[in-house]
Design an enzyme around this catalytic site. Structure first.
Site, PDB file in Angstrom:
ATOM      1  N   GLU A  89     -26.881  10.316  10.960  1.00  0.00           N
ATOM      2  CA  GLU A  89     -26.261  11.184  11.963  1.00  0.00           C
ATOM      3  C   GLU A  89     -24.741  11.023  11.981  1.00  0.00           C
ATOM      4  OE1 GLU A  89     -27.659  13.430  13.713  1.00  0.00           O
ATOM      5  OE2 GLU A  89     -26.205  13.862  15.317  1.00  0.00           O
ATOM      6  N   HIS A  93      -5.758   1.082   5.658  1.00  0.00           N
ATOM      7  CA  HIS A  93      -6.266   0.316   4.516  1.00  0.00           C
ATOM      8  C   HIS A  93      -7.088  -0.846   5.053  1.00  0.00           C
ATOM      9  CE1 HIS A  93      -6.876  -1.695   0.855  1.00  0.00           C
ATOM     10  NE2 HIS A  93      -5.894  -2.569   0.958  1.00  0.00           N
ATOM     11  N   CYS A 148       0.822  -1.217   0.000  1.00  0.00           N
ATOM     12  CA  CYS A 148       0.000   0.000   0.000  1.00  0.00           C
ATOM     13  C   CYS A 148       0.853   1.265   0.000  1.00  0.00           C
ATOM     14  CB  CYS A 148      -0.877   0.087   1.244  1.00  0.00           C
ATOM     15  SG  CYS A 148      -1.758  -1.381   1.684  1.00  0.00           S
ATOM     16  N   HIS A 207      -9.808  -4.099   4.604  1.00  0.00           N
ATOM     17  CA  HIS A 207     -10.359  -5.139   3.738  1.00  0.00           C
ATOM     18  C   HIS A 207     -11.736  -5.577   4.257  1.00  0.00           C
ATOM     19  CE1 HIS A 207      -6.600  -6.880   1.466  1.00  0.00           C
ATOM     20  NE2 HIS A 207      -6.719  -5.583   1.319  1.00  0.00           N
ATOM     21  N   HIS A 265     -12.530  -5.074  -3.034  1.00  0.00           N
ATOM     22  CA  HIS A 265     -11.249  -5.087  -2.315  1.00  0.00           C
ATOM     23  C   HIS A 265     -11.361  -4.484  -0.912  1.00  0.00           C
ATOM     24  CE1 HIS A 265      -6.646  -4.117  -2.738  1.00  0.00           C
ATOM     25  NE2 HIS A 265      -6.987  -4.282  -1.479  1.00  0.00           N
TER      26      HIS A 265
END
Ligand code: ZN
Length: 205
Positions: A120, A96, A78, A98, A172
C-alpha cells in the site's frame, strides 16, 4: 537565517534518530533559490548541524558561492550527485541515506533494478499504485562518492526508472528526492518503509 536552513537541520535530527545518517554519514540538500543549493557539510555529526553551517553551491557549476563561518567545515561529497538529481529530475531537495535497510534491499537484486510490489505504501509516490511493480535503480558503490556520478546519470536517464524518486547504491545506501523539502521528507519515509518491507519479506514482494 532562512526557514529552509532551520527545516534542513530539523530533518537531519529526525533522520539521525531514524538511523538513516548515523556515524557522520549521509547528507541533505535543498534549493534556497533557483540555481542556489544549500548543502550540508561532510564528516560532521549530522544531528548537530546548525543553520549557519550550510554551504551555498551553484547548481550548474558546483562552485561554492557562500561558505559557512566555521572554516574547518567542508562541503558534502554528495554535492555532484545532488546536482545531477536536481538537474535530471527537476528535484528541489535530495536526501542521502546510509540506512541499513537501503543496503540490504540493494542486496536483493543482482542487476541494476530493485523491483517493489504489493505494498500500500507505494501510493506515497506520485503516479504509483499498489498494483504496480515499482523499479528502483541500483548502482555499484565506488571508493569516493563523486565517482558515482557517471552511473547515477546513466540510470536517471533510463526510462525504466521514470517513476522512481530514489536510487540505491550497493553496500552504501540511497539517494531519495522530491520537488521540495517536504516531498523529499515524504519520499524518504516511503522508501525506507519499502526497503524495510522487501528486506523483511526476503525479496518476495
Ligand atoms: Zn554516502
Amino acid at each position: 537565517m532562512s526557514d529552509q536552513r532551520e527545516r534542513l537541520c530539523d530533518l537531519l535530527r529526525r533522520f539521525y534518530d531514524n538511523g538513516w545518517i548515523s556515524g557522520t554519514g549521509g547528507g541533505i540538500c535543498a534549493l534556497e533559490a533557483p540555481g542556489r543549493l544549500l548543502l550540508a557539510p561532510t564528516s560532521v555529526h549530522k544531528e548537530l548541524v546548525r543553520p549557519e553551517d550550510f554551504f551555498v553551491v551553484d547548481v550548474e557549476s558546483g562552485r561554492v558561492l557562500e561558505a559557512p563561518p566555521n572554516e574547518r567545515l567542508r562541503p558534502s561529497e554528495c554535492g555532484d550527485i545532488f546536482r545531477s538529481v536536481i538537474k535530471l529530475r527537476r528535484a528541489g531537495s535530495v536526501v542521502h541515506s546510509h540506512a541499513l535497510s537501503a543496503v540490504l534491499a540493494c542486496d536483493l537484486t543482482r542487476d541494476d533494478a530493485l523491483a517493489i510490489s504489493s505494498l500500500e505504501m507505494l501510493k506515497g509516490l506520485p503516479g504509483v499504485t499498489n498494483t504496480d511493480t515499482h523499479l528502483v535503480p541500483v548502482v555499484p558503490n565506488t571508493p569516493r562518492e563523486p565517482e558515482l556520478v557517471g552511473s547515477v546519470d546513466r540510470l536517471l536517464s533510463d526510462e525504466r526508472f521514470g517513476a522512481s524518486y530514489a536510487i540505491g547504491v550497493r553496500d552504501h545506501g540511497a539517494y531519495i528526492w522530491g520537488a521540495d523539502v517536504w516531498e523529499a521528507k515524504k519520499h524518504a519515509e516511503v522508501y525506507h518503509f519499502l526497503f524495510e518491507a522487501v528486506v523483511a519479506r526476503g525479496g518476495s514482494s
